[in-house]
Scaffold this motif. Structure first.
Motif, short mmCIF file in Angstrom:
data_model
loop_
_atom_site.label_atom_id
_atom_site.label_comp_id
_atom_site.label_asym_id
_atom_site.label_seq_id
_atom_site.Cartn_x
_atom_site.Cartn_y
_atom_site.Cartn_z
N UNK A 125 3.59 5.24 31.41
CA UNK A 125 3.02 4.01 30.87
C UNK A 125 2.74 4.20 29.38
N UNK A 126 3.62 3.65 28.55
CA UNK A 126 3.54 3.85 27.10
C UNK A 126 4.09 2.62 26.39
N UNK A 127 3.57 2.29 25.20
CA UNK A 127 4.08 1.15 24.42
C UNK A 127 5.53 1.31 24.01
N UNK A 146 4.66 -3.75 31.74
CA UNK A 146 3.42 -3.60 30.98
C UNK A 146 3.69 -3.60 29.47
N UNK A 147 4.61 -2.73 29.07
CA UNK A 147 4.86 -2.53 27.63
C UNK A 147 5.44 -3.78 26.97
N UNK A 148 6.09 -4.64 27.77
CA UNK A 148 6.74 -5.83 27.21
C UNK A 148 5.81 -7.05 27.21
N UNK A 158 13.53 -8.38 25.49
CA UNK A 158 14.33 -9.21 26.40
C UNK A 158 13.99 -9.01 27.87
N UNK A 159 12.94 -8.24 28.15
CA UNK A 159 12.62 -7.89 29.54
C UNK A 159 12.37 -9.12 30.40
N UNK A 160 11.52 -10.04 29.94
CA UNK A 160 11.09 -11.16 30.79
C UNK A 160 12.17 -12.21 31.00
#
Length: 592
Positions: free
Chosen positions: A394-396, A491-493, A402-404
């Protein structure tokens, strides 16, 4: 050896050698059943009449670990001859005798019973163990039928009838009492023995040290914080070389890579008012036998369900140290899901009894530690459970602009012309259920949209409230369950993590979001509020207060510098967490 004096003389002089096999709970129980059978045969021989030889043979076959209703042609001929000689051949055909035989033979003739017995007895040659396994199969199936009635009555709100249904298990417990007594009587008090060793030698010998632990849980592969914690802790134990085995009872289990002992359940049932969640009815005495044979020194219990109750029984019967973990606020869940204060009160009574049995109780936050003290648990029993986190997963750095878009329906895919791609992503991760206060999130989201605040709600997870939430937030993105790298990418996106729940005792998803560089907005009720430093790495809002929740989100949306600063602070606040460190602290907490 001609006398007791001669025997003791050899013992004192050391001129003897110990031989033979030690006693066992099964051997003790087997002998007890034989003694009772002999007494009943002698005492009630006349009353048994012509059925006496039949019952005697059935019992002998059962004690040998064989099907008591399958007879050879020769045995059948002997029964017939006995009836003719005694002049009571026709008594054997009386309705009472026929009905008993019909019930027993009918049960053992059922294909599922035959299959189950064949699976359980395959490769087992010891008569005591074969008898034990056979008694388990029969009695536990009957007990499960009673338990099913209990759950059905409870689901219908018939509390009194449900208790009456459960009382039907009592005769089964009476039949199995010799086994229960056998396990308990063969288990020495480890606490007393440890104290004696310390008093006389100043140290605790290896056999009495807490080196082998069994972790009991009703949930293991479900998508929730409890399962995640158990799997991560078990993996850390394996890496550290410690002896920890997860004990569960599931019909199908796909989790691997950690030490697991999975017992095939007698049956499964749905949890009332908690859709999509099933619990198993475990083979209780088989689990008790396993714990005794494996020589576990501590029982760790994560859930107060049937498997957790079996863990309590095992610890009590075998005089083992017992540690409970209060992961889930079930009484509050029941209040929200049923709106029934009586059921909530029953749940608290049960929880108080369940965790009152434990030697140590881990809770997830200071709030719940104080809550349990108020409810009568001794303060010295209570500890805060160490929690780990994979900050490399879990990291930025996993952010993907374009993930979503992969989860947007084609009919409303984002594009730069309508400004959709510029909206700030609000992320919720977790079970989509009523007790998570998602109605507050939906209302706050609608309020922000009505004000023209550029936000987009993204929901990761699934549950019985999903359809309702989709109606309340029709333009939101719903991904269903995500795990591993795909979850970390989600999370990161995102930009802000929103978590209005008031029933979570900790909130694994909160620290995962923080590790991913997201500022978080949470409520001031529940364990998650202790993970947030207000105005530093997020905001803590009033519970069930839509406007307060919306105000906090609005401030983060409209102030990008604040959002980035809080996101960096959020990651910095959890970098000290790791699963190996959490496990070492947990393991040492109950060591001696």
């Amino acid at each position: 050896m001609r006398s007791a004096a001669a025997f003791l003389k050899h013992v004192k002089e050391g001129t003897c050698t110990p031989r033979g096999s030690a006693g066992s709970p099964l051997a003790l129980s087997h002998g007890f059943y034989n003694t009772v059978a002999c007494f009943l045969q002698d005492r009630f021989k006349t009353q048994l009449g012509p059925a006496g030889p039949l019952l005697e043979t059935m019992f002998d076959r059962f004690m040998e670990g064989r099907d008591p209703t399958e007879f050879s042609l020769r045995e059948k001929a002997q029964f017939l001859a006995h009836g003719v000689v005694s002049g009571k051949i026709f008594d054997l055909a009386k309705p009472a005798n026929v009905s008993i035989w019909k019930e027993l033979s009918g049960h053992f003739a059922r294909p599922e019973v035959k299959t189950m017995l064949a699976q359980e007895l395959d490769g087992v040659v010891e008569p005591e163990r074969r008898t034990f396994l056979m008694a388990n199969v029969v009695c536990e199936q009957l007990a499960f039928r009673m338990f099913e009635r209990f759950v059905k009555q409870l689901s219908s709100g018939n509390v009194i009838d449900s208790i009456q249904a459960l009382s039907g298990i009592t005769p089964i417990l009476v039949v199995l009492a010799p086994y229960i007594y056998g396990f308990h009587s063969q288990a020495p008090s480890r606490i007393r023995l440890r104290q004696m060793c310390v008093d006389f030698t100043g140290s605790v010998p290896a056999p009495l040290q807490n080196r082998k632990r069994a972790w009991f849980t009703d949930t293991l592969e479900d998508v929730n914080g409890v399962s995640t914690t158990i799997r991560k802790m078990a993996a850390a134990a394996q890496e550290a070389g410690e002896d920890l085995v997860v004990v569960t009872s599931r019909k199908e289990l796909t989790v691997d890579g950690i030490p697991i002992k999975n017992f095939r359940p007698i049956g499964e049932f749905e949890l009332p008012e908690y859709e999509l969640q099933k619990l198993s009815f475990p083979p209780i005495l088989q689990i008790l036998d396993y714990v005794q044979r494996e020589g576990f020194t501590e029982i760790v219990i994560s859930t107060p369900g049937p498997v957790g109750l079996t863990g309590v029984l095992a610890a009590k019967m075998l005089n083992l140290q017992m540690t409970g973990i209060y992961h889930t606020d079930f009484p509050e869940y029941i209040r929200i899901l049923t709106d029934d204060r009586f059921l909530e009160s029953l749940a608290w009574t049960y929880m108080r009894w369940f965790y009152g049995q434990q030697d140590t109780v881990f809770v997830n936050s200071e709030q719940y530690r104080r809550s349990w003290i108020d409810r009568g648990i001794e303060p010295e029993k209570l500890m805060i459970l160490p929690r780990g986190l994979d900050t490399e997963l879990f990291t930025p750095e996993r952010r993907d602009e374009g993930f979503w878009s992969r989860f947007e329906p084609a009919s409303r895919a984002p594009n730069a012309l309508d400004g959709e791609s510029q909206r700030v992503r609000l992320l919720y991760v977790g079970r989509v259920s009523k007790e998570k206060d998602l109605d507050v999130l939906a209302a706050a989201y609608r309020q922000l949209l009505d004000e023209g605040v550029p936000v987009k709600l993204c929901v990761v997870g699934h549950g019985p409230y999903a359809d309702t939430l989709a109606e309340l937030a029709p333009d939101a993105i719903f991904t269903g369950y995500l795990a591993g790298e795909e979850l970390a990418n989600a999370y990161a996106s995102a930009d802000i993590f929103v978590f209005p729940s008031t029933t979570d005792t900790f909130g694994n998803v909160v620290i995962e979001a923080q590790a991913s560089g997201l500022p978080v907005v949470v409520s001031d009720v529940g364990g998650q509020r202790e993970l947030v430093e207000p105005a530093v790495n997020g905001f803590v809002t009033k519970a069930h207060h839509v406007s307060d929740f919306a105000t906090a989100v609005r401030e983060l949306v409209t102030n990008s510098n604040l959002r980035l600063r809080m996101g960096a602070a959020a990651r910095a606040s959890v970098l000290h967490r790791s699963w190996p460190t959490a496990f070492r602290r947990f393991w040492a907490a109950t060591d001696f």
